[in-house]
Design a protein around this motif. Structure first.
Motif, mmCIF file in Angstrom:
data_model
loop_
_atom_site.group_PDB
_atom_site.id
_atom_site.type_symbol
_atom_site.label_atom_id
_atom_site.label_comp_id
_atom_site.label_asym_id
_atom_site.label_seq_id
_atom_site.Cartn_x
_atom_site.Cartn_y
_atom_site.Cartn_z
ATOM 1 N N TRP A 98 11.030 10.781 95.802
ATOM 2 C CA TRP A 98 10.956 11.333 94.453
ATOM 3 C C TRP A 98 9.504 11.718 94.194
ATOM 4 C CZ3 TRP A 98 13.864 6.730 95.109
ATOM 5 C CH2 TRP A 98 15.223 6.828 94.804
ATOM 6 N N GLN A 99 9.250 12.974 93.914
ATOM 7 C CA GLN A 99 7.874 13.405 93.655
ATOM 8 C C GLN A 99 7.543 13.183 92.184
ATOM 9 O OE1 GLN A 99 6.091 14.250 96.202
ATOM 10 N NE2 GLN A 99 4.200 14.563 95.065
ATOM 11 N N LEU A 100 6.526 12.383 91.932
ATOM 12 C CA LEU A 100 6.163 12.020 90.567
ATOM 13 C C LEU A 100 5.057 12.906 90.006
ATOM 14 C CD1 LEU A 100 6.197 8.140 91.051
ATOM 15 C CD2 LEU A 100 8.088 9.647 90.407
ATOM 16 N N PRO A 117 6.673 17.993 91.318
ATOM 17 C CA PRO A 117 7.041 16.915 90.400
ATOM 18 C C PRO A 117 8.433 17.104 89.799
ATOM 19 C CG PRO A 117 4.767 17.516 90.047
ATOM 20 C CD PRO A 117 5.328 18.522 91.017
ATOM 21 N N GLY A 118 9.211 16.014 89.772
ATOM 22 C CA GLY A 118 10.560 16.041 89.229
ATOM 23 C C GLY A 118 11.625 16.285 90.277
ATOM 24 N N GLU A 119 11.217 16.717 91.476
ATOM 25 C CA GLU A 119 12.177 17.015 92.536
ATOM 26 C C GLU A 119 12.328 15.839 93.496
ATOM 27 O OE1 GLU A 119 11.453 21.864 92.706
ATOM 28 O OE2 GLU A 119 10.374 20.549 94.105
ATOM 29 N N ASN A 136 -3.612 14.580 93.687
ATOM 30 C CA ASN A 136 -2.848 13.745 92.740
ATOM 31 C C ASN A 136 -1.449 13.400 93.239
ATOM 32 O OD1 ASN A 136 -4.991 13.864 90.833
ATOM 33 N ND2 ASN A 136 -4.245 15.859 90.110
ATOM 34 N N CYS A 137 -1.247 13.396 94.541
ATOM 35 C CA CYS A 137 0.095 13.136 95.070
ATOM 36 C C CYS A 137 0.532 11.694 94.786
ATOM 37 C CB CYS A 137 0.131 13.393 96.579
ATOM 38 S SG CYS A 137 1.778 13.120 97.285
ATOM 39 N N GLU A 138 1.607 11.584 94.040
ATOM 40 C CA GLU A 138 2.199 10.288 93.706
ATOM 41 C C GLU A 138 3.697 10.407 93.913
ATOM 42 O OE1 GLU A 138 2.391 7.056 89.991
ATOM 43 O OE2 GLU A 138 1.638 9.096 89.673
ATOM 44 N N ALA A 139 4.281 9.460 94.619
ATOM 45 C CA ALA A 139 5.703 9.547 94.939
ATOM 46 C C ALA A 139 6.322 8.165 95.002
ATOM 47 C CB ALA A 139 5.913 10.283 96.261
ATOM 48 N N LEU A 140 7.639 8.143 94.936
ATOM 49 C CA LEU A 140 8.421 6.918 95.031
ATOM 50 C C LEU A 140 9.382 7.101 96.197
ATOM 51 C CD1 LEU A 140 8.770 4.246 93.373
ATOM 52 C CD2 LEU A 140 10.659 5.378 92.195
ATOM 53 N N ALA A 169 20.429 12.878 87.103
ATOM 54 C CA ALA A 169 20.666 11.864 88.123
ATOM 55 C C ALA A 169 19.412 11.592 88.939
ATOM 56 C CB ALA A 169 21.810 12.304 89.043
ATOM 57 N N VAL A 170 18.643 12.639 89.236
ATOM 58 C CA VAL A 170 17.401 12.464 89.985
ATOM 59 C C VAL A 170 16.418 11.627 89.174
ATOM 60 C CG1 VAL A 170 15.359 13.647 90.884
ATOM 61 C CG2 VAL A 170 17.637 14.553 91.377
ATOM 62 N N ALA A 171 16.238 11.982 87.910
ATOM 63 C CA ALA A 171 15.303 11.248 87.052
ATOM 64 C C ALA A 171 15.752 9.810 86.829
ATOM 65 C CB ALA A 171 15.154 11.967 85.712
#
Length: 325
Positions: A98-100, A117-119, A136-140, A169-171
């Motif tokens: 998940w790209q934050l 972000p959001g994808e 600024n790459c932040e991901a889960l 559903a993604v969020a």
């Protein structure tokens, strides 16, 4: 949240996926610590940390056999190697990304794409590819085995390495994964919750509701044959290959196209059948030992160990009347 903050949130509307995790952002780690964590948490990858002086951090939590990771990794290049993945028994694992915030650029020999972000994206851990994490790459991340979710298995392989557009559903799945990362207590409820997060994320994939989801015909035959021999503990890849009328090499090639091994597929079918028996036996008339032996496991101990490794709960916990499944 103060009353003033609540009023501001109401004026600004729902929180976006990119903004949601900021309240839980990890504290930055020392560069050497981040590098050490990266090598331990992602043994299939090698890393090139560009010296930009930016903060970086990695936070992880294991729930059952699922790893959830929050990463803040600007300006890092990571190369995944299929041989290293196999050496660490990761060839059947997949991960949600998940790209934050910032961007994640993915490239393999077939394609090149950028995650914004959001994808979301599903990536096979067992493949060779490159990730370039930008500013600024932040991901889960959440790691899972598609064989534990047979109804979705074919779609996972179809939609891997594709950008999944932002959706509710993604969020929601990202928010739930983040909540488990920061607040899980390691109980049985967490094991069930993480499976629900995986299923919620998978529900964001496009499905053809006009037709039932189907495995390839050869794998459907394999499943039927395993079912007919479910109580035979000696029924393995060689017997399955013979019944399918193929050589051992062809059998492994067939399953390999879906990122599976014949032995793992047989074991999962045994576990799925046993799980259905437990759930159907509402009055507990059949002992767990009988169910274990009836599904090809040599004893209840090995059955319980294999069951918990896949489902995150033991067979006895599953049939507890207090358990909601």
């Amino acid at each position: 949240m103060t009353a003033e903050d609540e009023q501001t949130a109401q004026r600004e509307g729902p929180m976006s996926l990119a903004a949601a995790p900021q309240n839980h952002q990890s504290n930055p780690d020392d560069a050497s610590i981040v590098f050490s964590k990266s090598e331990r948490m992602f043994p299939n990858m090698s890393f090139d940390f560009q010296d930009t002086g930016e903060d970086r951090s990695l936070t992880e939590r294991m729930i059952a056999d699922h790893q959830i990771t929050h990463l803040l990794m600007p300006h890092v290049i990571a190369d995944a190697d299929a041989k290293r993945a196999t050496a660490h028994d990761l060839q059947n694992r997949f991960k949600f990304v998940w790209q934050l915030s910032g961007t994640h650029h993915f490239e393999d020999r077939h394609q090149s794409l950028t995650l914004s972000p959001g994808e979301m994206m599903i990536v096979s851990v067992g493949r060779t590819y490159r990730l370039e994490m930008g500013e600024n790459c932040e991901a889960l991340l959440l790691f899972f085995d598609p064989a534990s979710f047979p109804a979705w298995q074919e779609i996972v392989h179809r939609d891997m390495s594709k950008v999944i557009d932002a959706s509710g559903a993604v969020a929601a799945s990202a928010a739930a994964a983040s909540a488990l990362l920061h607040h899980a207590r390691g109980g049985r409820a967490d094991a069930l919750a993480v499976r629900s997060v995986v299923e919620l994320a998978l529900s964001s994939l496009e499905r053809d509701d006009e037709a039932p989801l189907r495995l390839p015909l050869s794998l459907q035959r394999a499943r039927l044959l395993i079912g007919r021999n479910i109580g035979d503990a000696t029924y393995g890849p060689d017997a399955l290959a013979k019944d399918l009328g193929v050589c051992r090499r062809s059998l492994y090639s067939l399953f390999g196209r879906l990122g599976l091994s014949p032995a793992a597929f047989i074991k999962r079918q045994r576990l799925e059948h046993a799980r259905n028996e437990i759930l159907s036996d509402r009055n507990h008339q059949i002992s767990l030992s009988t169910i274990a032996l009836g599904n090809g496991f040599p004893d209840s101990s090995s059955f319980s160990h294999a069951f918990k490794a896949v489902y995150g709960v033991s067979p006895s916990a599953l049939r507890s009347p207090r358990k909601l499944i």
